[in-house]
Design a protein around this motif. Structure first.
Motif, PDB file in Angstrom:
ATOM      1  N   VAL A 236      -2.787  -0.666  15.427  1.00  6.38           N
ATOM      2  CA  VAL A 236      -1.934  -1.769  14.993  1.00  6.38           C
ATOM      3  C   VAL A 236      -1.846  -1.725  13.467  1.00  6.38           C
ATOM      4  O   VAL A 236      -2.840  -1.472  12.781  1.00  6.38           O
ATOM      5  N   VAL A 237      -0.641  -1.939  12.962  1.00  2.00           N
ATOM      6  CA  VAL A 237      -0.385  -1.995  11.527  1.00  2.00           C
ATOM      7  C   VAL A 237      -0.355  -3.474  11.139  1.00  2.00           C
ATOM      8  O   VAL A 237       0.229  -4.282  11.855  1.00  2.00           O
ATOM      9  N   ALA A 238      -0.993  -3.824  10.012  1.00  2.00           N
ATOM     10  CA  ALA A 238      -1.105  -5.240   9.661  1.00  2.00           C
ATOM     11  C   ALA A 238      -0.942  -5.452   8.166  1.00  2.00           C
ATOM     12  O   ALA A 238      -1.486  -4.697   7.354  1.00  2.00           O
ATOM     13  N   THR A 239      -0.194  -6.486   7.811  1.00  2.00           N
ATOM     14  CA  THR A 239       0.015  -6.838   6.403  1.00  2.00           C
ATOM     15  C   THR A 239       0.241  -8.340   6.306  1.00  2.00           C
ATOM     16  O   THR A 239       0.598  -8.981   7.299  1.00  2.00           O
TER      17      THR A 239
ATOM     18  N   THR B  24       1.612 -13.134   8.450  1.00  2.00           N
ATOM     19  CA  THR B  24       0.981 -11.851   8.722  1.00  2.00           C
ATOM     20  C   THR B  24       1.871 -11.135   9.730  1.00  2.00           C
ATOM     21  O   THR B  24       2.232 -11.711  10.760  1.00  2.00           O
TER      22      THR B  24
ATOM     23  N   LEU C 251       2.425  -7.783  12.207  1.00  2.00           N
ATOM     24  CA  LEU C 251       1.759  -6.698  12.927  1.00  2.00           C
ATOM     25  C   LEU C 251       2.823  -5.707  13.395  1.00  2.00           C
ATOM     26  O   LEU C 251       3.959  -6.101  13.681  1.00  2.00           O
TER      27      LEU C 251
ATOM     28  N   ALA D 186      -2.332  -2.117   6.378  1.00  2.00           N
ATOM     29  CA  ALA D 186      -3.496  -1.433   6.930  1.00  2.00           C
ATOM     30  C   ALA D 186      -3.174  -0.973   8.346  1.00  2.00           C
ATOM     31  O   ALA D 186      -2.264  -1.493   8.990  1.00  2.00           O
TER      32      ALA D 186
ATOM     33  N   LEU E 261      -5.236  -0.349  11.972  1.00  2.00           N
ATOM     34  CA  LEU E 261      -6.491  -0.564  12.705  1.00  2.00           C
ATOM     35  C   LEU E 261      -6.377   0.076  14.071  1.00  2.00           C
ATOM     36  O   LEU E 261      -5.325  -0.002  14.716  1.00  2.00           O
TER      37      LEU E 261
ATOM     38  N   LEU F 206      -7.437 -10.168   7.586  1.00  2.00           N
ATOM     39  CA  LEU F 206      -6.588 -10.167   6.397  1.00  2.00           C
ATOM     40  C   LEU F 206      -6.818 -11.488   5.686  1.00  2.00           C
ATOM     41  O   LEU F 206      -6.710 -12.552   6.300  1.00  2.00           O
TER      42      LEU F 206
END
Lengths: 360, 360
Positions: free
Chosen positions: A52-55, A148, A150, B43, B45, B98
């Protein structure tokens, strides 16, 4: 309800959290990636490819927007784009958003509803679900919104900042300096000329669109400041086409190219002729003095266009089939040289922020 | 640096974002689940089981904490626990956090560092990585912190609020009312008696620990308010043992049990004798009047213990091997009845918040 503002309807303090959620939730469509929708302790999203991409990104009233310039829906729209652009810049697709609103109790509930509508409509554009969030009180006058995002790489490797190689070219997808130019027009005391015509997405043809009036140019630039857009599909395509490094443009071309250069251990030389021909052009040059247009192209922030490096022979650089616009080469990746800044323009240092030397 | 506060060291406004990140980043350990660490656009994960659990929670100075009660590290610690508890309540393990800080420029940089240290040390407790975040300015006096927590179900089904069935029992893991009691002691003008002794985690034996003094009781309750804890492993074990519904206790036993009851279409009847024996007990009864102890057990918020429903014959309810403490049965799931509230105590409505009827 405060009588002085009765015409604005209820304030946040007049509603329970549940009442407010009942007003907002219907805006948020749950897509098939959502395994457990909002309403439990946490949401569950499919992450089919095993990662999973997260920012996350936050906007604060008075710091990141002004109520006299931006509607609540525009704030929501911009916040979604900021976050989605970070997902797109990894070559991923956004799958879910968590949205936080922390606000003083005197905020009209309508503000929260219109903000949510802006979030929802931009989420629709990027085909992403709002899967959770938080509502919180805040001191008098404070409004803070945060998302946020995802995303899913769908089996692709992430496109990092660190992969640029000497010999690659630097290319931009989307506009440069439009959002910054809009900010400049507002800061000059410009009033909002209303929604822009024609369509503000830069088309894919070789030449910038013609036929701007000063009015329509101002309109599209100020609109770009209030509601910048990014292109998820173009980030995915860049990844598939072998982009070696990618970012979204948050802080201006020079600063963000500098981040790619530092992370990759290279230098980046911008090409003045390309920038002048493809970007220091209408609508910028119809609405701004030439030196300001140059400043915004080189340093204007919050654009959320994508910037990437590619092998110089990448066929994507000649492709004109993307309805969101093509990739425009604006520079090349060179050896890092301690005697020069990380980012140069035709091999020369870029002095200061004033760009007076471009005025003539 | 403001001269008036020179002794506090630099303020946020004295540092670039990069400077501040350089001070904070070393606290954050990246675990093997982190495929792309902080520093890129987003990021990445690992989400090995093909889904990701996500939740977010925000704290605002003056609304969710007071600087005269809580240190920056305690604020960071509490924020981590609030978020991780929501992940644990799904039966998942946290994989990434985050972290957002939005603050006025006069905030001492040391505040941000100590906050980060609290986040990092609590993240260590729960074995979760800080994978990203955002720093933002805010108006004078405003400090807002927010976390989004991501988690992995490791192939288990999520434990929702909606699965409670008539005949199940309701059980609590951890303390009840300790955090709320600590808040009450602060609100009465109590001063912090310092770190608690003995260990504030309730042990697994059948009887509540004895040997409290009023001083040690106050100490552990006030500490619980500043730094509540949850138990990830106990949430996972509850899921494996067939918990039919689960939540963490954010808003008090009655309100949160009511949420399970509504989501599941059932009623929940709390057992007065069990609550009295196992929870309206030391340290609460050593530090509080009996009516206040009852109020806090039934309605005290921010406890972040877990509450779940289980089949009545679940062996977990007799297990005493969990070092974090056992599950204590406090009620049972009954048919919903329009003539009664969703949550009752020995079959009777629970009146108001004052609990005067428990005072005698």
């Amino acid at each position: 309800m405060s009588e002085a503002h009765a015409e604005d309807g209820p304030r946040l303090r007049d509603l329970s959290e549940e009442d407010l959620l009942d007003r907002i939730f219907p805006y948020f469509v749950q897509r098939e990636d959502v395994l457990v929708p909002p309403g439990d302790d946490a949401a569950v999203l499919r992450a089919a490819s095993g990662s999973v991409v997260a920012t996350t990104d936050t906007m604060v009233l008075g710091h990141d927007w002004r109520d006299e310039w931006s509607t609540p829906a525009e704030v929501g729209s911009k916040l979604v784009t900021q976050n989605v652009a970070d997902i797109a810049a990894m070559g991923a697709r956004p799958t879910g958003l968590l949205v936080t609103l922390a606000a003083h109790g005197d905020l009209p509930a309508r503000w929260a509803e219109e903000f949510s509508l802006g979030v929802a409509s931009q989420a629709e554009r990027y085909d992403v679900s709002v899967v959770g969030g938080d509502l919180s009180g805040a001191p008098d006058g404070v409004v803070m919104v945060s998302i946020t995002a995802l995303g899913d790489l769908e089996g692709r490797d992430p496109v990092l900042r660190s992969g640029a190689r000497v010999g690659d070219v630097l290319a931009v997808h989307g506009s440069l300096g439009w959002s910054g130019a809009g900010w400049w027009l507002y800061a000059q005391g410009g009033t909002d000329p209303g929604p822009p015509e024609p369509c503000p997405v830069r088309p894919a043809e070789a030449e910038p669109p013609t036929g701007w009036t000063e009015q329509s140019a101002r309109s599209v630039l100020m609109w770009s400041h209030r509601t910048p857009v990014t292109s998820v599909s173009s980030g995915v395509v860049a990844s598939l086409a072998g982009a070696t490094a990618m970012m979204d443009l948050s802080d201006g071309l020079v600063r963000d190219a500098g981040r790619i250069a530092r992370a990759s251990g290279v230098g980046i030389d911008l090409d003045r002729a390309s920038l002048e021909r493809d970007f220091v052009a209408p609508p910028l040059t119809d609405a701004l003095p030439l030196d300001v247009a140059w400043t915004q192209v080189l340093t204007g922030g919050e654009e959320h266009s994508l910037v990437a490096t590619f092998p110089a022979d990448s066929p994507l650089l000649r492709d004109q089939s993307d309805p969101d616009g093509r990739w425009w080469v604006v520079g090349r990746v060179v050896e890092a040289d301690d005697a020069r800044p990380r980012v140069t323009l035709d091999g020369e240092a870029i002095q200061g922020q004033g760009w007076d030397h471009f005025a003539g």
